[in-house]
Design a protein around this motif. Structure first.
Motif, PDB file in Angstrom:
ATOM      1  N   ILE A   1      -1.082   3.113  -5.274  1.00 14.64           N
ATOM      2  CA  ILE A   1       0.357   3.241  -5.563  1.00 14.64           C
ATOM      3  C   ILE A   1       0.737   4.707  -5.720  1.00 14.64           C
ATOM      4  CG2 ILE A   1       2.196   2.666  -7.174  1.00 14.64           C
ATOM      5  CD1 ILE A   1       1.170   0.328  -5.470  1.00 14.64           C
ATOM      6  N   TYR A   2      -0.101   5.456  -6.432  1.00 17.97           N
ATOM      7  CA  TYR A   2       0.177   6.886  -6.605  1.00 17.97           C
ATOM      8  C   TYR A   2       0.153   7.611  -5.268  1.00 17.97           C
ATOM      9  CZ  TYR A   2      -0.585  11.770  -7.836  1.00 17.97           C
ATOM     10  OH  TYR A   2      -0.485  13.134  -7.908  1.00 17.97           O
ATOM     11  N   SER A   3      -0.803   7.252  -4.414  1.00 23.51           N
ATOM     12  CA  SER A   3      -0.903   7.882  -3.102  1.00 23.51           C
ATOM     13  C   SER A   3       0.334   7.604  -2.258  1.00 23.51           C
ATOM     14  CB  SER A   3      -2.154   7.384  -2.382  1.00 23.51           C
ATOM     15  OG  SER A   3      -2.233   7.903  -1.070  1.00 23.51           O
ATOM     16  N   LEU A   4       0.830   6.376  -2.301  1.00 18.49           N
ATOM     17  CA  LEU A   4       2.025   6.024  -1.538  1.00 18.49           C
ATOM     18  C   LEU A   4       3.244   6.791  -2.034  1.00 18.49           C
ATOM     19  CD1 LEU A   4       1.645   2.153  -1.118  1.00 18.49           C
ATOM     20  CD2 LEU A   4       1.634   3.866   0.698  1.00 18.49           C
ATOM     21  N   LYS A   5       3.366   6.888  -3.347  1.00 15.98           N
ATOM     22  CA  LYS A   5       4.515   7.598  -3.921  1.00 15.98           C
ATOM     23  C   LYS A   5       4.468   9.087  -3.597  1.00 15.98           C
ATOM     24  CE  LYS A   5       5.395   4.435  -7.786  1.00 15.98           C
ATOM     25  NZ  LYS A   5       5.427   4.291  -9.274  1.00 15.98           N
ATOM     26  N   SER A   6       3.290   9.681  -3.732  1.00 16.54           N
ATOM     27  CA  SER A   6       3.171  11.119  -3.476  1.00 16.54           C
ATOM     28  C   SER A   6       3.302  11.440  -1.999  1.00 16.54           C
ATOM     29  CB  SER A   6       1.827  11.637  -4.000  1.00 16.54           C
ATOM     30  OG  SER A   6       0.746  10.990  -3.354  1.00 16.54           O
ATOM     31  N   GLN A   7       2.881  10.519  -1.150  1.00 15.62           N
ATOM     32  CA  GLN A   7       2.929  10.745   0.295  1.00 15.62           C
ATOM     33  C   GLN A   7       4.359  10.920   0.784  1.00 15.62           C
ATOM     34  OE1 GLN A   7       0.981   7.665   2.537  1.00 15.62           O
ATOM     35  NE2 GLN A   7       1.295   8.678   4.504  1.00 15.62           N
ATOM     36  N   TYR A   8       5.285  10.175   0.190  1.00 15.36           N
ATOM     37  CA  TYR A   8       6.671  10.217   0.651  1.00 15.36           C
ATOM     38  C   TYR A   8       7.625  10.748  -0.422  1.00 15.36           C
ATOM     39  CZ  TYR A   8       4.798   7.196   4.309  1.00 15.36           C
ATOM     40  OH  TYR A   8       4.060   6.687   5.344  1.00 15.36           O
ATOM     41  N   ALA A   9       7.071  11.492  -1.381  1.00 19.23           N
ATOM     42  CA  ALA A   9       7.886  11.966  -2.505  1.00 19.23           C
ATOM     43  C   ALA A   9       9.054  12.832  -2.062  1.00 19.23           C
ATOM     44  CB  ALA A   9       7.003  12.718  -3.488  1.00 19.23           C
TER      45      ALA A   9
ATOM     46  N   ILE B   1      -1.295  -2.089   3.169  1.00 14.09           N
ATOM     47  CA  ILE B   1       0.133  -2.239   2.872  1.00 14.09           C
ATOM     48  C   ILE B   1       0.966  -1.963   4.113  1.00 14.09           C
ATOM     49  CG2 ILE B   1       2.039  -1.326   1.495  1.00 14.09           C
ATOM     50  CD1 ILE B   1      -0.011  -0.772  -0.729  1.00 14.09           C
ATOM     51  N   ASN B   2       0.615  -0.920   4.847  1.00 16.64           N
ATOM     52  CA  ASN B   2       1.327  -0.610   6.087  1.00 16.64           C
ATOM     53  C   ASN B   2       1.158  -1.731   7.110  1.00 16.64           C
ATOM     54  OD1 ASN B   2       1.968   1.833   4.920  1.00 16.64           O
ATOM     55  ND2 ASN B   2       0.361   2.973   5.967  1.00 16.64           N
ATOM     56  N   LEU B   3      -0.046  -2.322   7.163  1.00 18.29           N
ATOM     57  CA  LEU B   3      -0.293  -3.407   8.117  1.00 18.29           C
ATOM     58  C   LEU B   3       0.598  -4.608   7.827  1.00 18.29           C
ATOM     59  CD1 LEU B   3      -2.043  -4.685  10.397  1.00 18.29           C
ATOM     60  CD2 LEU B   3      -3.527  -5.548   8.572  1.00 18.29           C
ATOM     61  N   PHE B   4       0.778  -4.946   6.565  1.00 14.77           N
ATOM     62  CA  PHE B   4       1.621  -6.083   6.224  1.00 14.77           C
ATOM     63  C   PHE B   4       3.068  -5.843   6.666  1.00 14.77           C
ATOM     64  CE2 PHE B   4      -1.702  -7.464   3.153  1.00 14.77           C
ATOM     65  CZ  PHE B   4      -1.783  -8.786   3.564  1.00 14.77           C
ATOM     66  N   ILE B   5       3.509  -4.614   6.586  1.00 19.09           N
ATOM     67  CA  ILE B   5       4.876  -4.296   7.014  1.00 19.09           C
ATOM     68  C   ILE B   5       5.024  -4.485   8.520  1.00 19.09           C
ATOM     69  CG2 ILE B   5       6.585  -2.454   7.203  1.00 19.09           C
ATOM     70  CD1 ILE B   5       5.481  -1.308   4.580  1.00 19.09           C
ATOM     71  N   THR B   6       4.120  -3.906   9.297  1.00 15.69           N
ATOM     72  CA  THR B   6       4.216  -4.029  10.751  1.00 15.69           C
ATOM     73  C   THR B   6       3.936  -5.459  11.216  1.00 15.69           C
ATOM     74  OG1 THR B   6       1.911  -3.271  10.932  1.00 15.69           O
ATOM     75  CG2 THR B   6       3.645  -1.616  11.185  1.00 15.69           C
ATOM     76  N   SER B   7       3.027  -6.152  10.533  1.00 21.30           N
ATOM     77  CA  SER B   7       2.724  -7.532  10.919  1.00 21.30           C
ATOM     78  C   SER B   7       3.897  -8.456  10.635  1.00 21.30           C
ATOM     79  CB  SER B   7       1.475  -8.032  10.177  1.00 21.30           C
ATOM     80  OG  SER B   7       0.348  -7.274  10.522  1.00 21.30           O
ATOM     81  N   ALA B   8       4.690  -8.135   9.623  1.00 19.85           N
ATOM     82  CA  ALA B   8       5.880  -8.936   9.342  1.00 19.85           C
ATOM     83  C   ALA B   8       6.859  -8.877  10.515  1.00 19.85           C
ATOM     84  CB  ALA B   8       6.552  -8.438   8.060  1.00 19.85           C
TER      85      ALA B   8
END
Length: 269
Positions: A23-31, A123-130
């Motif tokens: 979660i921290y990595s995702l937040k910091s990646q797109y901060a 998490i990214n895979l679930f988004i694209t798979s949706a």
């Protein structure tokens, strides 16, 4: 085998840490990005657009559909799982090297950094798979029961990419050239995996290569589960045995390499 059980035990004991770091990595990646997590959709969509123009409109020309699928659907059901697989390998391979100073200062196993990198991509895979699932449901491409094959693809992909990540995360520190070698090998596999081309349209040589390509097995399982009117899983028993034999072998090598060098990696920097 002890190292394998130790690795699995470490992931279970530190599961909350892995989730928290993800979660921290995702937040910091797109901060500092205005679009934030929307980049998880925009970036693969841009790649789909590029490959569709080059391979769909350019190289395929008037051939159009691939079997019963429009080429754009064939493309995204190959490209999205490939982005997950290659993203896992790249992220897991660089996970320890990128955070080595943190590992030496804090008491937690470095193997969890590989899991963090892979869970981030899940998490990214679930988004694209949706997106693929919506297209499949709207057009009736596959049976709803076949969608369960997606979870087999997810499990199998995480297994083999974790095994590769265990090996490469150590080798890229021990041997600096391994990072460049890895990038070229991944690029090679991109072209010999049925992402933008179809197995039934390819010459015999490409079909033979695909039979020995574990990433082709994974991509075809994703495609079969979500958009093809076939069995929930791709391949026969020999294909499954071959894939899992490779995966288990890589896992055995990976955990032994990881545990042998993980306390000495800082000395190689």
């Amino acid at each position: 085998m002890n190292n394998l059980f130790n690795f699995l035990k470490e992931q279970w004991i530190h599961r909350r840490l892995i989730f928290g770091l993800t979660i921290y990595s995702l937040k910091s990646q797109y901060a500092n990005h205005y679009l934030g997590l929307f980049w998880n959709i925009l970036q693969p969509a841009m790649q789909v657009g590029l490959y569709y123009v080059v391979f769909g409109l350019g190289l395929r020309g008037d051939r159009g559909d691939v079997g019963e699928l429009p080429f754009i659907v064939h493309l995204i059901t190959g490209l999205f799982p490939w982005l997950f697989i290659s993203g896992n390998i790249n992220a897991a391979s660089a996970a320890i090297q990128g955070q080595l100073s943190l590992v030496t200062k804090m008491k937690f196993p470095s193997s969890t950094l590989i899991s963090v990198a892979i869970v981030n991509n899940v998490i990214n895979l679930f988004i694209t798979s949706a997106i693929v699932l919506f297209i499949s449901l709207a057009n009736g491409y596959s049976s709803p029961l076949h969608y369960l094959g997606f979870f087999y693809f997810l499990f199998a992909s995480v297994a083999i990419t974790t095994a590769i990540g265990l090996i490469m995360s150590t080798l890229v520190i021990l041997i600096r050239d391994m990072k460049n070698i890895l990038q070229n090998v991944i690029r090679m596999f991109f072209f010999v995996t049925p992402i933008f081309w179809a197995l039934n349209e390819s010459p015999g040589l490409m079909q033979t290569i695909s039979a020995f390509n574990p990433f082709a097995y994974l991509v075809m399982n994703f495609r079969t589960a979500l958009v093809l009117q076939e069995a929930p899983l791709y391949g026969g028993m020999s294909d499954h045995i071959y894939f899992w034999s490779i995966t288990l072998f890589l896992f055995y090598v990976g955990v032994n390499v990881h545990y042998r060098f993980r306390d000495k990696l800082v000395d190689y920097l």
